[in-house]
Scaffold this active site. Structure first.
Site, PDB file in Angstrom:
ATOM      1  N   HIS A  30       1.276   7.173  63.293  1.00 32.55           N
ATOM      2  CA  HIS A  30       0.737   6.018  64.025  1.00 32.55           C
ATOM      3  C   HIS A  30      -0.682   5.771  63.529  1.00 32.55           C
ATOM      4  O   HIS A  30      -1.554   6.620  63.701  1.00 32.55           O
ATOM      5  CB  HIS A  30       0.728   6.289  65.535  1.00 32.55           C
ATOM      6  CG  HIS A  30       2.103   6.454  66.103  1.00 32.55           C
ATOM      7  ND1 HIS A  30       2.888   5.387  66.509  1.00 32.55           N
ATOM      8  CD2 HIS A  30       2.861   7.566  66.302  1.00 32.55           C
ATOM      9  CE1 HIS A  30       4.054   5.842  66.955  1.00 32.55           C
ATOM     10  NE2 HIS A  30       4.069   7.162  66.834  1.00 32.55           N
ATOM     11  N   ARG A  77      -2.367   2.804  64.261  1.00 28.05           N
ATOM     12  CA  ARG A  77      -3.036   2.043  65.349  1.00 28.05           C
ATOM     13  C   ARG A  77      -3.677   0.721  64.937  1.00 28.05           C
ATOM     14  O   ARG A  77      -4.247   0.036  65.779  1.00 28.05           O
ATOM     15  CB  ARG A  77      -4.096   2.887  66.052  1.00 28.05           C
ATOM     16  CG  ARG A  77      -3.577   4.179  66.643  1.00 28.05           C
ATOM     17  CD  ARG A  77      -2.622   3.931  67.800  1.00 28.05           C
ATOM     18  NE  ARG A  77      -2.287   5.181  68.471  1.00 28.05           N
ATOM     19  CZ  ARG A  77      -1.053   5.516  68.818  1.00 28.05           C
ATOM     20  NH1 ARG A  77      -0.035   4.710  68.566  1.00 28.05           N
ATOM     21  NH2 ARG A  77      -0.813   6.653  69.432  1.00 28.05           N
ATOM     22  N   HIS A 107      13.963   6.425  68.489  1.00 31.84           N
ATOM     23  CA  HIS A 107      13.252   7.252  69.474  1.00 31.84           C
ATOM     24  C   HIS A 107      14.277   7.482  70.593  1.00 31.84           C
ATOM     25  O   HIS A 107      14.523   6.592  71.410  1.00 31.84           O
ATOM     26  CB  HIS A 107      12.024   6.481  69.971  1.00 31.84           C
ATOM     27  CG  HIS A 107      11.328   7.089  71.142  1.00 31.84           C
ATOM     28  ND1 HIS A 107      10.025   7.524  71.089  1.00 31.84           N
ATOM     29  CD2 HIS A 107      11.733   7.327  72.409  1.00 31.84           C
ATOM     30  CE1 HIS A 107       9.666   8.004  72.267  1.00 31.84           C
ATOM     31  NE2 HIS A 107      10.688   7.892  73.088  1.00 31.84           N
ATOM     32  N   ASN A 143       5.464  12.670  73.901  1.00 28.29           N
ATOM     33  CA  ASN A 143       6.803  12.141  74.141  1.00 28.29           C
ATOM     34  C   ASN A 143       7.617  12.174  72.854  1.00 28.29           C
ATOM     35  O   ASN A 143       7.219  11.525  71.892  1.00 28.29           O
ATOM     36  CB  ASN A 143       6.688  10.688  74.644  1.00 28.29           C
ATOM     37  CG  ASN A 143       7.983  10.195  75.202  1.00 28.29           C
ATOM     38  OD1 ASN A 143       8.884  10.974  75.489  1.00 28.29           O
ATOM     39  ND2 ASN A 143       8.107   8.888  75.341  1.00 28.29           N
ATOM     40  N   ASP A 156       4.396  12.643  63.648  1.00 27.84           N
ATOM     41  CA  ASP A 156       4.181  11.829  64.854  1.00 27.84           C
ATOM     42  C   ASP A 156       2.693  11.819  65.219  1.00 27.84           C
ATOM     43  O   ASP A 156       2.338  11.860  66.404  1.00 27.84           O
ATOM     44  CB  ASP A 156       5.043  12.307  66.028  1.00 27.84           C
ATOM     45  CG  ASP A 156       5.137  11.245  67.131  1.00 27.84           C
ATOM     46  OD1 ASP A 156       4.568  10.150  66.965  1.00 27.84           O
ATOM     47  OD2 ASP A 156       5.780  11.524  68.159  1.00 27.84           O
TER      48      ASP A 156
HETATM   49  O1  DOR Z   1       3.900  10.991  72.118  1.00 23.76           O
HETATM   50  C1  DOR Z   1       4.163   9.925  71.591  1.00 23.76           C
HETATM   51  N1  DOR Z   1       3.206   9.075  71.211  1.00 23.76           N
HETATM   52  N2  DOR Z   1       5.449   9.590  71.401  1.00 23.76           N
HETATM   53  C2  DOR Z   1       5.805   8.375  70.969  1.00 23.76           C
HETATM   54  O2  DOR Z   1       6.970   8.142  70.800  1.00 23.76           O
HETATM   55  C3  DOR Z   1       4.786   7.339  70.724  1.00 23.76           C
HETATM   56  C4  DOR Z   1       3.495   7.950  70.398  1.00 23.76           C
HETATM   57  C5  DOR Z   1       2.362   6.981  70.431  1.00 23.76           C
HETATM   58  O3  DOR Z   1       2.454   5.882  69.890  1.00 23.76           O
HETATM   59  O4  DOR Z   1       1.296   7.338  70.985  1.00 23.76           O
END
Ligand code: DOR
Length: 425
Positions: A58, A60, A177, A276, A303
């Site tokens: 990610h 952002r 997911h 998550n 992740d």
């Molecule tokens: O912990 C998580 N953070 N699981 C996800 O699927 C999304 C991610 C996020 O974008 O912060």
């Protein structure tokens, strides 16, 4: 372009040799190479790996540049030994159009620290209602091949079927997911003994396993490629094992944190451990490690989920899920797998590059191949200091832990992005 001569380095664990990098490629390997115009790196005790490839990052940007940018995330990746990352689509705006994926792709090129391959959203706005412009994203300059609503599950089975059908035309992948939303309403952590004791709403393993079971059947029915993000339970491993045995075109990833940390961390009430899918149990960890060694799980993916301080340093229930991963992944892999260099190269470079179709990545250093590689010092140990990370965020679950291994240098197409353990730009 300065040539580099790396002396006496072990390529993926083999006997030490010299490695000459010139004009973007590995020009030669062998004992006693000479190159008077080259900068020399003493590789004694170091291991050269194909540059790591992260299928799940990610970054952002656009939208939460306070937490990470394409550039800061790229620098974190390079420092972690990566030469390519796949950027997840849950940005703001969501990467659900050709315009947004091209923007991310262009920002990656401008940063020039790793190859940034955008992942496109499956559904418009990640809302799970209508398919996004998958074809336009595939045809764009970003040439998107992986689509994911990560952060959200594509819960509607009909939509999931349509998405799988759509990407089949260009051998694309739907990266799921896996989280049955009705079974995880209000969930805060893994459903088990610890959640019962703490009185926090649980996220049952079956919520993941039920979606994976459904999706492997859908992928089998359609004949398309499915990738399962962040597998976290022993039951999921069994579903995947059976699907693979039947020849379903499914691949799967596990994160470093799901290989190392358990739900016991929630007892601290420190939201840095909220993620998550949630941290699970020792039994799950054992199954995930075995599946990774065996190949039922194909890859380690970070992740990497940077979050701003106000989104993490708050009450558990209000904190966003997610943890940093890029700068620590190799160390965790080394801790969990030991110095199994061929396995590490396979799970963290070759296989993710193959799945994502990233040409020039995931190839062991050998004469003629693009010089996308990283040098690891396996004997070094380092203590993780959040303030020293290159990521804009600080939400590492490994703060003040001492971990094995250090990335000494990373090369992207022959140009160093990291030297002496420091980012070059
Ligand atoms: O912990 C998580 N953070 N699981 C996800 O699927 C999304 C991610 C996020 O974008 O912060």
């Amino acid at each position: 372009m300065t040539p580099y001569l790396i002396r006496n380095v072990s390529v993926v664990g083999a006997a030490p040799t010299d490695l000459l990098i010139r004009d973007g490629v590995v020009a030669a390997t062998g004992a006693g190479l000479t190159a008077p115009d080259a900068a020399v790196i003493d590789g004694t005790g170091l291991v050269a790996l194909p540059g790591l490839v992260d299928l799940h990052t990610h970054l952002r940007e656009p939208g939460r540049e306070d937490a990470e940018t394409v550039e800061s995330g790229s620098r974190a990746a390079a420092l972690g030994g990566y030469t390519a990352v796949c950027a997840m689509a849950n940005t703001s705006p969501v990467a659900d159009t050709a315009g947004v994926v091209e923007q991310v792709w262009r920002l990656g090129r401008e940063a020039g620290l790793v190859d940034v391959q955008p992942i496109g959203a499956v559904t418009v706005g990640l809302a799970g209602e209508r398919l996004a412009e998958l074809g336009a994203m595939a045809d764009s300059a970003a040439r998107v091949r992986i689509f994911s609503d990560d952060g959200h599950c594509v819960a509607d089975p009909k939509l999931m079927r349509r998405a799988l059908e759509y990407v089949k035309a260009f051998d694309g992948i739907i990266a799921q997911h896996a989280e049955e939303p009705r079974l995880t309403e209000g969930a805060q952590m893994h459903e088990g003994e610890v959640s019962t004791r703490l009185g926090l709403t649980g996220w049952p393993a079956v919520a993941e396993e039920a979606i994976i079971a459904r999706d492997v059947l859908l992928a089998e029915h359609v004949g398309s490629r499915l990738h399962v993000c962040h597998v976290s339970t022993a039951g999921s491993v069994e579903v995947l094992r059976q699907a693979k045995a039947r020849g379903v075109r499914v691949t799967a990833e596990v994160t470093p944190h799901h290989l190392l940390l358990t739900d016991a961390k929630a007892e601290t009430y420190d939201p840095v451990y909220k993620v998550n899918p949630p941290l699970r149990t020792d039994t799950d960890i054992a199954a995930l490690r075995a599946a990774l060694a065996e190949g039922v799980i194909d890859i380690v993916a970070t992740d990497h989920a940077p979050h701003a301080v106000e989104d993490k340093e708050c009450e558990w229930a209000y904190a966003r899920p997610g943890m940093l991963g890029l700068e620590t992944a190799l160390s965790i892999a080394l801790d969990v797998l030991g110095p199994e260099w061929d396995l590490i190269a396979e799970r963290m470079s070759r296989a993710p590059a193959r799945i994502a179709g990233l040409e020039g990545h995931g190839v062991d250093p050998a004469p003629g191949v693009p010089a996308n590689l990283t040098l690891v010092d396996p004997a070094a140990r380092r203590t993780i200091e959040p303030a020293e990370l290159a990521s804009r965020s600080r939400n590492t679950p490994y703060a003040r832990m001492t971990l094995p291994g250090r990335i000494v240098a990373t090369f992207l197409r022959g140009e160093p992005t990291v030297l002496d353990g420091k980012a070059v730009k």
